[in-house]
Motif scaffolding. Structure first.
Motif, PDB file in Angstrom:
ATOM      1  N   THR A 151     -89.215  -8.976  68.753  1.00  0.00           N
ATOM      2  CA  THR A 151     -88.411  -9.215  69.952  1.00  0.00           C
ATOM      3  C   THR A 151     -88.523 -10.660  70.397  1.00  0.00           C
ATOM      4  OG1 THR A 151     -88.745  -6.925  70.651  1.00  0.00           O
ATOM      5  CG2 THR A 151     -88.036  -8.485  72.340  1.00  0.00           C
ATOM      6  N   GLU A 152     -89.709 -11.237  70.281  1.00  0.00           N
ATOM      7  CA  GLU A 152     -89.905 -12.629  70.691  1.00  0.00           C
ATOM      8  C   GLU A 152     -89.092 -13.590  69.829  1.00  0.00           C
ATOM      9  OE1 GLU A 152     -91.404 -13.765  73.429  1.00  0.00           O
ATOM     10  OE2 GLU A 152     -91.459 -11.628  73.872  1.00  0.00           O
ATOM     11  N   ASP A 153     -88.995 -13.320  68.526  1.00  0.00           N
ATOM     12  CA  ASP A 153     -88.187 -14.165  67.654  1.00  0.00           C
ATOM     13  C   ASP A 153     -86.713 -14.100  68.047  1.00  0.00           C
ATOM     14  OD1 ASP A 153     -90.372 -14.980  66.229  1.00  0.00           O
ATOM     15  OD2 ASP A 153     -90.086 -13.576  64.571  1.00  0.00           O
ATOM     16  N   VAL A 154     -86.246 -12.896  68.354  1.00  0.00           N
ATOM     17  CA  VAL A 154     -84.854 -12.728  68.779  1.00  0.00           C
ATOM     18  C   VAL A 154     -84.598 -13.499  70.069  1.00  0.00           C
ATOM     19  CG1 VAL A 154     -83.155 -11.061  69.620  1.00  0.00           C
ATOM     20  CG2 VAL A 154     -84.569 -10.508  67.627  1.00  0.00           C
ATOM     21  N   LYS A 155     -85.497 -13.369  71.041  1.00  0.00           N
ATOM     22  CA  LYS A 155     -85.326 -14.069  72.319  1.00  0.00           C
ATOM     23  C   LYS A 155     -85.331 -15.584  72.136  1.00  0.00           C
ATOM     24  CE  LYS A 155     -87.302 -10.543  75.394  1.00  0.00           C
ATOM     25  NZ  LYS A 155     -88.424 -10.222  76.320  1.00  0.00           N
ATOM     26  N   ALA A 156     -86.209 -16.084  71.256  1.00  0.00           N
ATOM     27  CA  ALA A 156     -86.303 -17.529  71.044  1.00  0.00           C
ATOM     28  C   ALA A 156     -85.013 -18.080  70.455  1.00  0.00           C
ATOM     29  CB  ALA A 156     -87.486 -17.848  70.132  1.00  0.00           C
ATOM     30  N   LEU A 157     -84.435 -17.375  69.469  1.00  0.00           N
ATOM     31  CA  LEU A 157     -83.198 -17.850  68.857  1.00  0.00           C
ATOM     32  C   LEU A 157     -82.050 -17.799  69.852  1.00  0.00           C
ATOM     33  CD1 LEU A 157     -81.794 -18.917  66.349  1.00  0.00           C
ATOM     34  CD2 LEU A 157     -81.408 -16.551  65.619  1.00  0.00           C
ATOM     35  N   ARG A 158     -81.969 -16.720  70.628  1.00  0.00           N
ATOM     36  CA  ARG A 158     -80.905 -16.615  71.628  1.00  0.00           C
ATOM     37  C   ARG A 158     -81.051 -17.690  72.697  1.00  0.00           C
ATOM     38  NH1 ARG A 158     -80.012 -11.127  74.333  1.00  0.00           N
ATOM     39  NH2 ARG A 158     -78.188 -12.309  75.026  1.00  0.00           N
ATOM     40  N   ARG A 159     -82.283 -17.991  73.104  1.00  0.00           N
ATOM     41  CA  ARG A 159     -82.515 -19.027  74.112  1.00  0.00           C
ATOM     42  C   ARG A 159     -82.049 -20.387  73.601  1.00  0.00           C
ATOM     43  NH1 ARG A 159     -87.326 -17.710  75.033  1.00  0.00           N
ATOM     44  NH2 ARG A 159     -88.367 -19.134  73.585  1.00  0.00           N
ATOM     45  N   PHE A 160     -82.362 -20.682  72.336  1.00  0.00           N
ATOM     46  CA  PHE A 160     -81.919 -21.946  71.753  1.00  0.00           C
ATOM     47  C   PHE A 160     -80.401 -22.002  71.675  1.00  0.00           C
ATOM     48  CE2 PHE A 160     -80.501 -24.368  68.058  1.00  0.00           C
ATOM     49  CZ  PHE A 160     -80.996 -25.626  68.383  1.00  0.00           C
ATOM     50  N   ASN A 161     -79.765 -20.897  71.252  1.00  0.00           N
ATOM     51  CA  ASN A 161     -78.301 -20.865  71.161  1.00  0.00           C
ATOM     52  C   ASN A 161     -77.662 -21.159  72.512  1.00  0.00           C
ATOM     53  OD1 ASN A 161     -78.335 -20.234  68.455  1.00  0.00           O
ATOM     54  ND2 ASN A 161     -78.035 -18.038  68.753  1.00  0.00           N
ATOM     55  N   ARG A 162     -78.185 -20.547  73.572  1.00  0.00           N
ATOM     56  CA  ARG A 162     -77.620 -20.763  74.902  1.00  0.00           C
ATOM     57  C   ARG A 162     -77.767 -22.223  75.322  1.00  0.00           C
ATOM     58  NH1 ARG A 162     -80.193 -15.766  75.877  1.00  0.00           N
ATOM     59  NH2 ARG A 162     -81.940 -16.800  76.920  1.00  0.00           N
ATOM     60  N   TYR A 163     -78.946 -22.793  75.092  1.00  0.00           N
ATOM     61  CA  TYR A 163     -79.182 -24.178  75.492  1.00  0.00           C
ATOM     62  C   TYR A 163     -78.274 -25.126  74.709  1.00  0.00           C
ATOM     63  CZ  TYR A 163     -81.144 -28.778  76.021  1.00  0.00           C
ATOM     64  OH  TYR A 163     -81.281 -30.117  76.272  1.00  0.00           O
ATOM     65  N   PHE A 164     -78.212 -24.948  73.384  1.00  0.00           N
ATOM     66  CA  PHE A 164     -77.495 -25.901  72.555  1.00  0.00           C
ATOM     67  C   PHE A 164     -75.993 -25.843  72.804  1.00  0.00           C
ATOM     68  CE2 PHE A 164     -75.745 -27.464  68.471  1.00  0.00           C
ATOM     69  CZ  PHE A 164     -76.291 -28.744  68.517  1.00  0.00           C
ATOM     70  N   THR A 165     -75.428 -24.642  72.914  1.00  0.00           N
ATOM     71  CA  THR A 165     -73.988 -24.543  73.151  1.00  0.00           C
ATOM     72  C   THR A 165     -73.616 -25.158  74.497  1.00  0.00           C
ATOM     73  OG1 THR A 165     -74.324 -22.279  73.965  1.00  0.00           O
ATOM     74  CG2 THR A 165     -73.600 -22.529  71.684  1.00  0.00           C
ATOM     75  N   ARG A 166     -74.474 -24.986  75.508  1.00  0.00           N
ATOM     76  CA  ARG A 166     -74.210 -25.620  76.803  1.00  0.00           C
ATOM     77  C   ARG A 166     -74.343 -27.131  76.709  1.00  0.00           C
ATOM     78  NH1 ARG A 166     -77.667 -27.237  80.668  1.00  0.00           N
ATOM     79  NH2 ARG A 166     -79.411 -26.085  79.767  1.00  0.00           N
ATOM     80  N   ARG A 167     -75.358 -27.592  75.982  1.00  0.00           N
ATOM     81  CA  ARG A 167     -75.655 -29.023  75.933  1.00  0.00           C
ATOM     82  C   ARG A 167     -74.563 -29.817  75.222  1.00  0.00           C
ATOM     83  NH1 ARG A 167     -76.235 -33.245  76.995  1.00  0.00           N
ATOM     84  NH2 ARG A 167     -78.024 -34.625  77.233  1.00  0.00           N
ATOM     85  N   ILE A 168     -73.921 -29.239  74.193  1.00  0.00           N
ATOM     86  CA  ILE A 168     -72.881 -29.968  73.461  1.00  0.00           C
ATOM     87  C   ILE A 168     -71.489 -29.706  74.018  1.00  0.00           C
ATOM     88  CG2 ILE A 168     -74.245 -29.957  71.337  1.00  0.00           C
ATOM     89  CD1 ILE A 168     -72.280 -27.824  70.262  1.00  0.00           C
TER      90      ILE A 168
END
Length: 305
Positions: free
Chosen positions: A6-23
């Motif tokens: 579950t932690e791996d899933v949350k980490a990848l989703r967190r990165f996706n949210r940050y990166f898509t917002r940032r670019i």
């Protein structure tokens, strides 16, 4: 396969949210231009495919669907929008009337050029807040992420040994090793379809974005003993770890067929293959076959549940 935490899933989703917002991927005016990311990316892909095409005559809609993973209807709607704006023209492929081809108009090329300028400026702005060592660390991490995400997205399927994809992969494998072996390679030494299909064995094909990029075969040698043949990866998909995934898939197929042992042989020139087999638990054994191309023979005992 190990379960995903579950932690791996949350980490990848967190990165996706940050990166898509940032670019700015969520903005309908991506990079400050008058279009959303989907249309901008489609223009970029048409440009990229046209550049690598020998004829330079655009990109087929079928290839674009595969490259971008888009629904045919959604792609058609975007193409029509870009056509109406004078950025793309669509025609029938000159050698295949079933294919429609999209190419950039002069206005489309101007827009892609400006898109690239703005995207480079955005990337430079992101990196400018870091020191040289930190930029190196980030770009190295991005390269690792790209490699692993590519590997994760590749699917491996069991296909009939006589299928078009199986024969395509074997032909590519034969051509590849024919160049590497000092003595060349005779394609008549390839496995026969009936040896690697149905109850007799298995043929695995790896697919990336719908294209076959690797293969491997399993056939029976004796009761409880299987043989792995022709593990191959397309040059464009090497150094991802795909060969090991294919090898693991073949071992699972061997277990499913009741094999307690798998064997394989390899040529003296294939030093990377020898290293991989040893790293994956294969032990060198005496010659067990009359393969004229073999210089090393390996065996691995499997865990049968």
């Amino acid at each position: 396969m190990e379960p995903v935490s579950t932690e791996d899933v949350k980490a990848l989703r967190r990165f996706n949210r940050y990166f898509t917002r940032r670019i700015g991927a969520l903005d309908d005016h991506y990079l400050g231009q008058d279009r959303p990311l989907g249309e901008a990316r489609l223009l970029f892909e048409i440009s990229e495919v046209s550049e690598v095409s020998e004829a330079g005559d655009g990109a087929s809609l079928r290839d674009l669907r595969s490259r971008l993973g888009l629904d045919a209807g959604y792609l058609s709607r975007m193409i029509r929008t870009l056509e109406a704006q004078g950025l793309v023209r669509v025609s029938v492929h000159p050698e295949d009337s079933r294919l429609r081809v999209a190419e950039l108009t002069p206005a489309g090329r101007v827009e892609v050029k400006e898109q690239n300028r703005r995207a480079n400026s955005l990337a430079e702005g992101l990196l400018s807040g870091l020191g040289a060592a930190q930029r190196g660390e980030l770009t190295a991490a991005v390269a690792v992420a790209e490699r692993l995400l590519r590997l994760a997205a590749i699917t491996i399927e069991v296909v009939d040994g006589s299928s078009a994809d199986a024969r395509h992969c074997l032909a590519a494998y034969a051509a590849d090793i024919d160049e590497r072996f000092p003595e060349g390679f005779d394609p008549s030494a390839l496995v026969r379809p009936h040896e690697v299909s149905g109850a007799a064995g298995a043929f695995l094909v790896a697919y990336e974005e719908g294209r076959p990029v690797g293969c491997g075969a399993l056939r029976g040698l004796a009761p409880g003993v299987g043989e792995i043949r022709h593990v191959w990866v397309h040059p464009g998909a090497r150094r991802l770890g795909l060969a090991r995934r294919i090898l693991g898939g073949l071992e699972r197929e061997a277990v499913a067929r009741g094999h307690r042992v798998v064997r394989l042989d390899t040529h003296a020139a294939l030093t990377e293959a020898q290293a991989m087999y040893r790293a994956c638990g294969y032990a060198e054994i005496p010659r067990y076959d009359d393969n004229a191309y073999a210089a090393y023979w390996f065996e691995k005992r499997l865990r049968v549940r």
